[in-house]
Enzyme design. Sequence first.
Site, PDB file in Angstrom:
ATOM      1  N   TYR A 162       1.023  -1.136   0.064  1.00 20.23           N
ATOM      2  CA  TYR A 162       0.071   0.253  -0.507  1.00 20.23           C
ATOM      3  C   TYR A 162       0.801   1.139  -0.261  1.00 20.23           C
ATOM      4  CZ  TYR A 162      -4.628   2.378   1.391  1.00 20.23           C
ATOM      5  OH  TYR A 162      -5.428   3.852   1.238  1.00 20.23           O
ATOM      6  N   ASP A 196      -4.752   6.934  -2.630  1.00 17.58           N
ATOM      7  CA  ASP A 196      -5.987   7.450  -2.028  1.00 17.58           C
ATOM      8  C   ASP A 196      -7.140   8.384  -3.001  1.00 17.58           C
ATOM      9  OD1 ASP A 196      -7.774   6.702  -0.420  1.00 17.58           O
ATOM     10  OD2 ASP A 196      -7.380   7.637   1.164  1.00 17.58           O
ATOM     11  N   ASP A 249      -8.197  -0.514  -3.095  1.00 15.28           N
ATOM     12  CA  ASP A 249      -8.571   0.860  -3.635  1.00 15.28           C
ATOM     13  C   ASP A 249      -8.884   1.124  -4.953  1.00 15.28           C
ATOM     14  OD1 ASP A 249      -9.995   0.755  -1.569  1.00 15.28           O
ATOM     15  OD2 ASP A 249     -10.577   2.492  -1.263  1.00 15.28           O
TER      16      ASP A 249
HETATM   17  C1  BGC Z   1      -4.231   4.232   6.200  1.00 18.37           C
HETATM   18  C2  BGC Z   1      -2.407   3.185   6.436  1.00 18.37           C
HETATM   19  C3  BGC Z   1      -2.968   2.057   7.888  1.00 18.37           C
HETATM   20  C4  BGC Z   1      -4.382   1.559   7.445  1.00 18.37           C
HETATM   21  C5  BGC Z   1      -4.005   0.321   8.663  1.00 18.37           C
HETATM   22  C6  BGC Z   1      -4.975   2.726   6.522  1.00 18.37           C
HETATM   23  O1  BGC Z   1      -6.543   3.567   6.153  1.00 18.37           O
HETATM   24  O2  BGC Z   1      -3.941   4.728   5.511  1.00 18.37           O
HETATM   25  O3  BGC Z   1      -2.116   3.867   7.347  1.00 18.37           O
HETATM   26  O4  BGC Z   1      -1.939   1.240   7.894  1.00 18.37           O
HETATM   27  O5  BGC Z   1      -5.498   1.777   6.870  1.00 18.37           O
HETATM   28  O6  BGC Z   1      -4.369   0.289   9.675  1.00 18.37           O
END
Ligand code: BGC
Length: 472
Positions: free
Chosen positions: A198, A204, A250
């Site tokens: 990610y 995002d 996403d």
């Molecule tokens: C956040 C990440 C996080 C993940 C798990 C995502 O929404 O952007 O930084 O590691 O959630 O909590």
Amino acid sequence: MKQLSITLLSAAILPLAIVQAQTCSAKYGQCGGVGWTGPTCCPAGWTCQQQGNNIYYSQCLPGTGSSSSSSSQTSTTTRSSSSTTSSSASTTLTSTTSTSTSPTSTPSSGTGNDRNPYLGAQFYATPYYASEITTSINSFKAAGDSADAAKAAQVQSVGTAIWIDVAAKIPNITTYLDDALALQKSTGQIQAVTFVVYDLPDRDCAAAASNGEFTVANDGLTHYKAYIDGFHAAFAAHPDNRIICIIEPDSLGNLVTNLNVPKCSAAANTYKAGIAYAIQQLQFPNVALYLDAAHAGWLGWPANLQPAATLFSQVLQSAAPATIRGFSTNVANYNAFHAATPDPITQGSSTPDEESYIAALTPHLQALNVPANFVTDTGRNGVQGIRQAWGDWCNVKGAGFGVRPTTNTGVANVDAFLWVKPGGESDGTSNSSAARYDFHCGQSDAAQPAPEAGTWFDAYFQALVKNANPSL
Ligand code: BGC
């Protein structure tokens, strides 16, 4: 073993031992922030540090700590000895492990995408998540709620995915794999370790809360490839681990429906190239890959199914002959897997839950020769009927933990239910002046005040425990 000393304690004993021994906050525990009424000191050698510019959360971190950010996640020094066990254990691999004290995760032939990677394995429970939960166990106890403190302690042994959401966390991959390998050796049980890849440039792109560190404009693809190379190197050094990757939640969903957002259209080619590179570089006999396919309320609509399948197919063709095991759905979302009664917000949809979405998408994938196996995040979908709109995704009030990770899904092409989003980590800040503020996190169905995405949200975790369905 690298930089990790492991103390095996039972799940029940671990939190109690920590609580009784300390007057300060625990290692990795909360030690400050707006509204925090607990201890503000840390164990010797650890300091209380604010998470980036997040005024809601300070955490005990190793060292003297001149600065910190939410990227500072490392493994802790203690762990629970138990993790969630797969409910379908009757596989060849399980038979092998039952006669061996050093189970190997490497299948005898084929690639890691050829089989359900969770069969015959335990869902690896991370020491980091357990340490986050310790904060909330302390909160329950401080409120005299020993029953919920005990329930929270149970969650410390539930397997969750590990989000590598910044390049600075790449070294953690090795730490976790070493830890899981040590557990495999000591227990004779294979540990399935799930990572979330990610860190795409302009991540995002249609929202704000999880914007990442790389941008397309600043040579993000080169940085992203280096990040993927970090996974590659760590996996190459761990042939005896069972490894799963969820690739870029996403991202492709945004390319199906949000190309009208300039940031998404500008990032489209980079997303595709980055994901294809990830797929190519993460082909190992002991690694299974799931590409993220968003969720029922996003790509389940009839107009979106075919475009989604076509896009997935294109990305796979550009990565060929590399391939994937299948797709992840509902990551960090709240949809039911099987809704006995459709949530009112799904009205008008023929795919009101993840099961129907998967059933609708599967033939489109099969027609394009795309692997159609799935995993679904059930981490926070225990309670339905809590959202005002299907598009609401931020710290939804009233949510509860859902079905625990299992391979007993009841659907042939659904490999497992997973807890991909570690419940209790925030979806996004409700502080409207924060750079990553997204309006969804300020809506009336979003729990507030909420800290930055990924950081611990004690009150939210407490509610997930109380509302868990099935109950803890
Ligand atoms: C956040 C990440 C996080 C993940 C798990 C995502 O929404 O952007 O930084 O590691 O959630 O909590």
